[in-house]
Design a protein around this motif. Structure first.
Motif, PDB file in Angstrom:
ATOM      1  N   VAL A   1      25.922  -4.917  -0.981  1.00  0.00           N
ATOM      2  CA  VAL A   1      26.541  -4.039   0.017  1.00  0.00           C
ATOM      3  C   VAL A   1      25.732  -2.747   0.082  1.00  0.00           C
ATOM      4  CG1 VAL A   1      28.605  -2.786   0.723  1.00  0.00           C
ATOM      5  CG2 VAL A   1      28.823  -5.035  -0.374  1.00  0.00           C
ATOM      6  N   LEU A   2      25.164  -2.486   1.265  1.00  0.00           N
ATOM      7  CA  LEU A   2      24.350  -1.284   1.474  1.00  0.00           C
ATOM      8  C   LEU A   2      25.147  -0.344   2.369  1.00  0.00           C
ATOM      9  CD1 LEU A   2      21.193  -3.332   2.456  1.00  0.00           C
ATOM     10  CD2 LEU A   2      21.598  -2.283   0.218  1.00  0.00           C
ATOM     11  N   GLU A   3      25.092   0.933   2.105  1.00  0.00           N
ATOM     12  CA  GLU A   3      25.849   1.840   2.987  1.00  0.00           C
ATOM     13  C   GLU A   3      25.018   3.028   3.440  1.00  0.00           C
ATOM     14  OE1 GLU A   3      27.434   4.917   2.135  1.00  0.00           O
ATOM     15  OE2 GLU A   3      26.549   4.966   0.137  1.00  0.00           O
ATOM     16  N   SER A   4      25.454   3.619   4.553  1.00  0.00           N
ATOM     17  CA  SER A   4      24.593   4.516   5.312  1.00  0.00           C
ATOM     18  C   SER A   4      24.403   5.908   4.716  1.00  0.00           C
ATOM     19  CB  SER A   4      25.149   4.646   6.734  1.00  0.00           C
ATOM     20  OG  SER A   4      26.540   4.880   6.682  1.00  0.00           O
ATOM     21  N   SER A   5      25.248   6.323   3.769  1.00  0.00           N
ATOM     22  CA  SER A   5      25.112   7.704   3.287  1.00  0.00           C
ATOM     23  C   SER A   5      23.791   7.914   2.544  1.00  0.00           C
ATOM     24  CB  SER A   5      26.304   8.075   2.399  1.00  0.00           C
ATOM     25  OG  SER A   5      26.193   7.439   1.154  1.00  0.00           O
ATOM     26  N   VAL A   6      23.189   6.825   2.022  1.00  0.00           N
ATOM     27  CA  VAL A   6      21.884   6.967   1.354  1.00  0.00           C
ATOM     28  C   VAL A   6      20.734   6.619   2.306  1.00  0.00           C
ATOM     29  CG1 VAL A   6      22.809   6.480  -0.932  1.00  0.00           C
ATOM     30  CG2 VAL A   6      21.930   4.590   0.452  1.00  0.00           C
ATOM     31  N   GLY A   7      21.078   6.321   3.568  1.00  0.00           N
ATOM     32  CA  GLY A   7      20.051   5.971   4.554  1.00  0.00           C
ATOM     33  C   GLY A   7      20.023   4.479   4.811  1.00  0.00           C
ATOM     34  N   ARG A   8      19.789   4.149   6.087  1.00  0.00           N
ATOM     35  CA  ARG A   8      19.825   2.725   6.466  1.00  0.00           C
ATOM     36  C   ARG A   8      18.439   2.095   6.485  1.00  0.00           C
ATOM     37  NH1 ARG A   8      23.824   2.561  11.664  1.00  0.00           N
ATOM     38  NH2 ARG A   8      25.087   4.371  11.199  1.00  0.00           N
ATOM     39  N   LEU A   9      17.414   2.918   6.680  1.00  0.00           N
ATOM     40  CA  LEU A   9      16.124   2.334   7.085  1.00  0.00           C
ATOM     41  C   LEU A   9      15.241   1.840   5.942  1.00  0.00           C
ATOM     42  CD1 LEU A   9      15.186   4.765  10.019  1.00  0.00           C
ATOM     43  CD2 LEU A   9      16.417   2.587  10.101  1.00  0.00           C
ATOM     44  N   ALA A  10      15.366   2.447   4.748  1.00  0.00           N
ATOM     45  CA  ALA A  10      14.484   2.033   3.649  1.00  0.00           C
ATOM     46  C   ALA A  10      14.701   0.573   3.257  1.00  0.00           C
ATOM     47  CB  ALA A  10      14.700   2.942   2.438  1.00  0.00           C
ATOM     48  N   SER A  11      15.916   0.094   3.407  1.00  0.00           N
ATOM     49  CA  SER A  11      16.193  -1.300   3.062  1.00  0.00           C
ATOM     50  C   SER A  11      16.048  -2.231   4.258  1.00  0.00           C
ATOM     51  CB  SER A  11      17.619  -1.416   2.505  1.00  0.00           C
ATOM     52  OG  SER A  11      18.551  -0.975   3.483  1.00  0.00           O
TER      53      SER A  11
ATOM     54  N   LYS B   1       0.811  -1.215   0.000  1.00  0.00           N
ATOM     55  CA  LYS B   1       0.000   0.000   0.000  1.00  0.00           C
ATOM     56  C   LYS B   1       0.848   1.272   0.000  1.00  0.00           C
ATOM     57  CE  LYS B   1      -4.046  -2.000   2.226  1.00  0.00           C
ATOM     58  NZ  LYS B   1      -3.453  -3.261   2.753  1.00  0.00           N
ATOM     59  N   SER B   2       2.080   1.153   0.477  1.00  0.00           N
ATOM     60  CA  SER B   2       2.942   2.342   0.461  1.00  0.00           C
ATOM     61  C   SER B   2       4.403   1.920   0.380  1.00  0.00           C
ATOM     62  CB  SER B   2       2.709   3.180   1.721  1.00  0.00           C
ATOM     63  OG  SER B   2       3.078   2.430   2.854  1.00  0.00           O
ATOM     64  N   PHE B   3       5.256   2.865  -0.010  1.00  0.00           N
ATOM     65  CA  PHE B   3       6.672   2.528  -0.187  1.00  0.00           C
ATOM     66  C   PHE B   3       7.565   3.639   0.339  1.00  0.00           C
ATOM     67  CE2 PHE B   3       8.415   5.215  -3.584  1.00  0.00           C
ATOM     68  CZ  PHE B   3       7.264   5.867  -3.998  1.00  0.00           C
ATOM     69  N   VAL B   4       8.815   3.307   0.519  1.00  0.00           N
ATOM     70  CA  VAL B   4       9.842   4.307   0.819  1.00  0.00           C
ATOM     71  C   VAL B   4      11.041   4.007  -0.065  1.00  0.00           C
ATOM     72  CG1 VAL B   4       9.271   4.891   3.198  1.00  0.00           C
ATOM     73  CG2 VAL B   4      10.643   2.854   2.718  1.00  0.00           C
ATOM     74  N   PHE B   5      11.931   4.978  -0.213  1.00  0.00           N
ATOM     75  CA  PHE B   5      13.132   4.716  -1.006  1.00  0.00           C
ATOM     76  C   PHE B   5      14.332   5.437  -0.412  1.00  0.00           C
ATOM     77  CE2 PHE B   5      13.382   8.805  -3.233  1.00  0.00           C
ATOM     78  CZ  PHE B   5      12.096   9.304  -3.049  1.00  0.00           C
ATOM     79  N   SER B   6      15.494   4.922  -0.741  1.00  0.00           N
ATOM     80  CA  SER B   6      16.710   5.529  -0.207  1.00  0.00           C
ATOM     81  C   SER B   6      17.198   6.610  -1.156  1.00  0.00           C
ATOM     82  CB  SER B   6      17.775   4.466   0.014  1.00  0.00           C
ATOM     83  OG  SER B   6      18.180   3.951  -1.230  1.00  0.00           O
ATOM     84  N   ASN B   7      18.147   7.363  -0.664  1.00  0.00           N
ATOM     85  CA  ASN B   7      18.584   8.580  -1.328  1.00  0.00           C
ATOM     86  C   ASN B   7      19.589   8.310  -2.471  1.00  0.00           C
ATOM     87  OD1 ASN B   7      18.701  11.305  -1.691  1.00  0.00           O
ATOM     88  ND2 ASN B   7      20.247  11.639  -0.077  1.00  0.00           N
TER      89      ASN B   7
END
Lengths: 199, 471
Positions: free
Chosen positions: A124-134, A78-84
């Motif tokens: 590999v995910l990194e924090s400068s684009v945000g941690r929470l969306a993933s 129903k809803s989404f979020v995305f990283s930077n």
């Protein structure tokens, strides 16, 4: 206990004084040989699917965008979020469902990745684009490019100037085996994970 | 948990009679062992990696002062608050003071054996701070007022049926909930905790000296949440967790999950390097690292035992150990069970209260063979046994028995007549060529489970003499 006393205790346990010079680190780096297929894309796909991830290979950004819409439609989110991420911003513009105001309310999170490790099927995910969306939504979609693939973790960290505040290697969905070692998918982090790779 | 390492024998007896425990242990250890074997065999240079990781750890331990200092100064440069504690009491004081000072109401905790070691949850509750365990296994134990029995599968001593009942009673889940349903219930309850928590407390699998990074390995994602959502992140770690360089890490991350859960890679590996940067959209604003000694420097000061500090807590030696497989982790009476526990616990707690643990070993050597950092576990177990004897801590019957044996063995005439009597006497106890151990009047406990072949009527020397006479 203060730092000096703490370190003194360790030093005296080793029967050394502060002025003693220690030997440098041994230079005996082992190589991690692993199954080496002809293509990193193929290896990544095999490893990623083996841990329960969904893999989609597409030819263009436009196709990637369509794939995202298709996954969202099928998921009934129903809803989404995305990283930077730059790559993500243009893709999410076409999504029909609303962006969640609070990240923890979102059903799907969309991000890219810093790089991909082929021999373990790892993002590999990194924090400068945000941690929470993933991390917070029950589903995670990563849109990536094939040129981001590296063979092993050793290559992923090679030549890094500095580390981000969080560098996360994500391999497949969240899982647990804490009850009778029975594999259960989707505990605290996303239980459904999709990688869309633009070739 | 209350320490009961001194009472291993009684603990083990009880464990062997506990039907639920026996079911759970059989199910779990077999799976662990099979998965590990499969994961190791898919790697063609496991031995090379073992040697490498063992050597890196050994080198680090030998130069721990140097690497600790490097690690600490890198943390400080990153803006991390570093704290030091000589023992559990001091550690708990530091954490509770920090929590109170920062007005923390709820703490979410990722699984950490060192916080089990110092009983941090009790200390937090005592000052009115709620401490919520978020690893599913640890959460189950917290709900039940129980404690871990395995380093990586903390609740593996419980059957599915026991957990279903527990969740039904405490959380109101269905009476016949499946494992998937139980997991979903836990996710929902714990997610609320994550969102309201003011502080996240984690342990550390590795600490990279060169970069000041805390490395955390997990499958559930609760560690990612613990280190991402609350405003304050505190890492509690033993002083031995250091590895020198970032480029050492890939080898460790290759052998750890394979040895632990039989995975090629754990679901999540987080490298936490300092608090949130100004440009980061989210993450903790404050990072604290608490480095704990709590007996470790005693082990460090003991060159013969120092190798035990290499341990990366994979649990492989527990799973393969025939004693652990049967008695489970609780019988050992403290946080670290199995072969590594029997080596570490005497080092951390002293041999007086732990000398029964190294005895809980058949000297089969399997633990030493599976250890991914090549800790010579069988040798260290023997070292503790020798010390226990030297310190007069061995069992009375054993002392008398060994003393008598030594006396007889050094007096040939006595030896000859005694063995003759023994041979004759044994013929009366023999049934179909065997003697039941329980029929032999000495060392009842030891002989209870052992049967013997009836000794020959004549000794080898007698037979030899007769042979020569016949010629």
């Amino acid at each position: 206990m203060n730092k000096a006393d703490f370190l003194d205790k360790v030093r005296s346990s080793l029967h050394r004084k502060a002025s003693d010079i220690v030997a440098p680190a041994p230079n005996l780096l082992a190589t991690i040989k692993d199954f080496k297929p002809s293509s990193l894309v193929k290896q990544f796909q095999e490893e990623y699917e083996a841990v329960g991830g969904n893999f989609h290979l597409v030819k263009s950004k436009k196709e990637a965008s369509e794939k995202v819409l298709e996954i969202i439609k099928d998921s009934k989110a129903k809803s989404f979020v995305f990283s930077n991420d730059k790559l993500i911003k243009s893709i999410v513009a076409k999504i029909a469902i609303p962006e969640a105001k609070i990240i923890s309310d979102a059903d799907i999170g969309i991000s890219s990745a810093y790089c991909l490790i082929a021999n373990t099927g790892t993002l590999v995910l990194e924090s400068s684009v945000g941690r929470l969306a993933s991390l917070l939504p029950a589903s995670h979609i990563a849109v990536v490019k094939d040129e981001q693939l590296v063979p092993t973790m050793a290559e992923a960290i090679e030549g890094l100037d500095s580390l981000p505040s969080a560098w996360v290697q994500a391999t497949g969905p969240s899982r647990t085996a804490d009850i009778e070692l029975t594999l259960t998918i989707g505990v605290h982090a996303p239980g459904v994970v999709d990688v869309i790779m633009i070739k | 948990m209350e320490i009961s390492t001194h009472d291993f024998k009684n603990n083990a007896k009880k464990a062997l009679k506990d039907k639920n425990l026996q079911i759970a242990m059989k199910r779990a250890t077999k799976t662990f062992v099979a998965k590990r074997e499969k994961a190791i065999s898919s790697l063609d240079n496991f031995e090379e990696l073992r040697s490498y990781c063992g050597a890196v750890k050994a080198h680090t331990i030998e130069h721990l002062d140097y690497y600790l200092e490097e690690f600490i100064s890198n943390l400080e440069n990153l803006g991390v608050n570093v704290h030091f504690a000589a023992d559990g009491e001091e550690a708990n004081k530091i954490v509770t003071q920090l929590a109170l000072e920062k007005n923390v109401k709820t703490v979410v905790k990722a699984k950490s054996m060192v916080t089990e070691e110092i009983l941090l949850n009790d200390a937090l509750e005592a000052v009115g701070v709620e401490a919520l365990e978020t690893d599913l296994g640890e959460y189950i134990l917290q709900l039940d007022g129980d404690f871990p029995s395995h380093i990586i599968g903390p609740a593996m001593h419980k059957t599915k049926e026991q957990i279903t009942k527990l969740f039904h009673e405490k959380l109101g889940s269905k009476e016949d909930a499946s494992i998937i349903e139980l997991t979903a219930v836990a996710r929902k309850v714990l997610r609320k905790g994550f969102l309201k928590a003011d502080m996240g407390i984690s342990g550390a699998n590795f600490a990279v000296a060169e970069t000041g990074s805390i490395v955390l390995v997990e499958n559930e994602g609760n560690i990612r949440l613990t280190t991402s959502l609350p405003k304050i992140h505190l890492t509690v770690m033993g002083l031995e967790k250091i590895i020198p360089r970032l480029k050492d890490l890939p080898a460790f991350l290759t052998i750890l999950p394979r040895s632990a859960t039989g995975q090629k890679a754990s679901s999540y590996v987080s490298l936490i390097t300092g608090p949130k940067k100004e440009t980061d959209p989210d993450g903790p604003e404050e990072q604290h690292v608490l480095i704990i000694d709590n007996g470790r420097s005693n082990i460090l000061a003991d060159p013969k035992l120092r190798d035990a500090l290499r341990c990366i807590r994979c649990g492989a030696c527990l799973n393969i150990c025939p004693v652990y497989q049967n008695v489970g982790g609780h019988a050992y009476g403290w946080v670290y069970p199995g072969p590594i526990g029997s080596v570490l616990d005497p080092g951390l707690l002293g041999l007086d209260s732990t000398h029964q643990l190294p005895q809980a070993c058949s000297l089969c050597g399997a633990c030493g063979e599976v250890c991914p950092v090549k800790i010579p576990l069988p040798e260290l177990l023997l070292e503790h046994r020798q010390r226990a004897v030297k310190q007069g801590l061995s069992a009375k019957a054993e002392k008398i028995g060994i003393g008598a044996f030594a006396f007889m063995a050094t007096h040939p005439k006595l030896w000859n007549s005694a063995t003759k009597i023994g041979r004759l006497g044994s013929q009366f106890l023999s049934r179909e060529g065997h003697i039941k151990g329980s029929k032999i009047p000495v060392m009842k406990e030891w002989l209870k489970e052992r049967d013997f072949k009836t000794p020959a009527q004549k000794s080898f020397r007698e037979q030899w003499r007769n042979l020569k006479d016949e010629k």
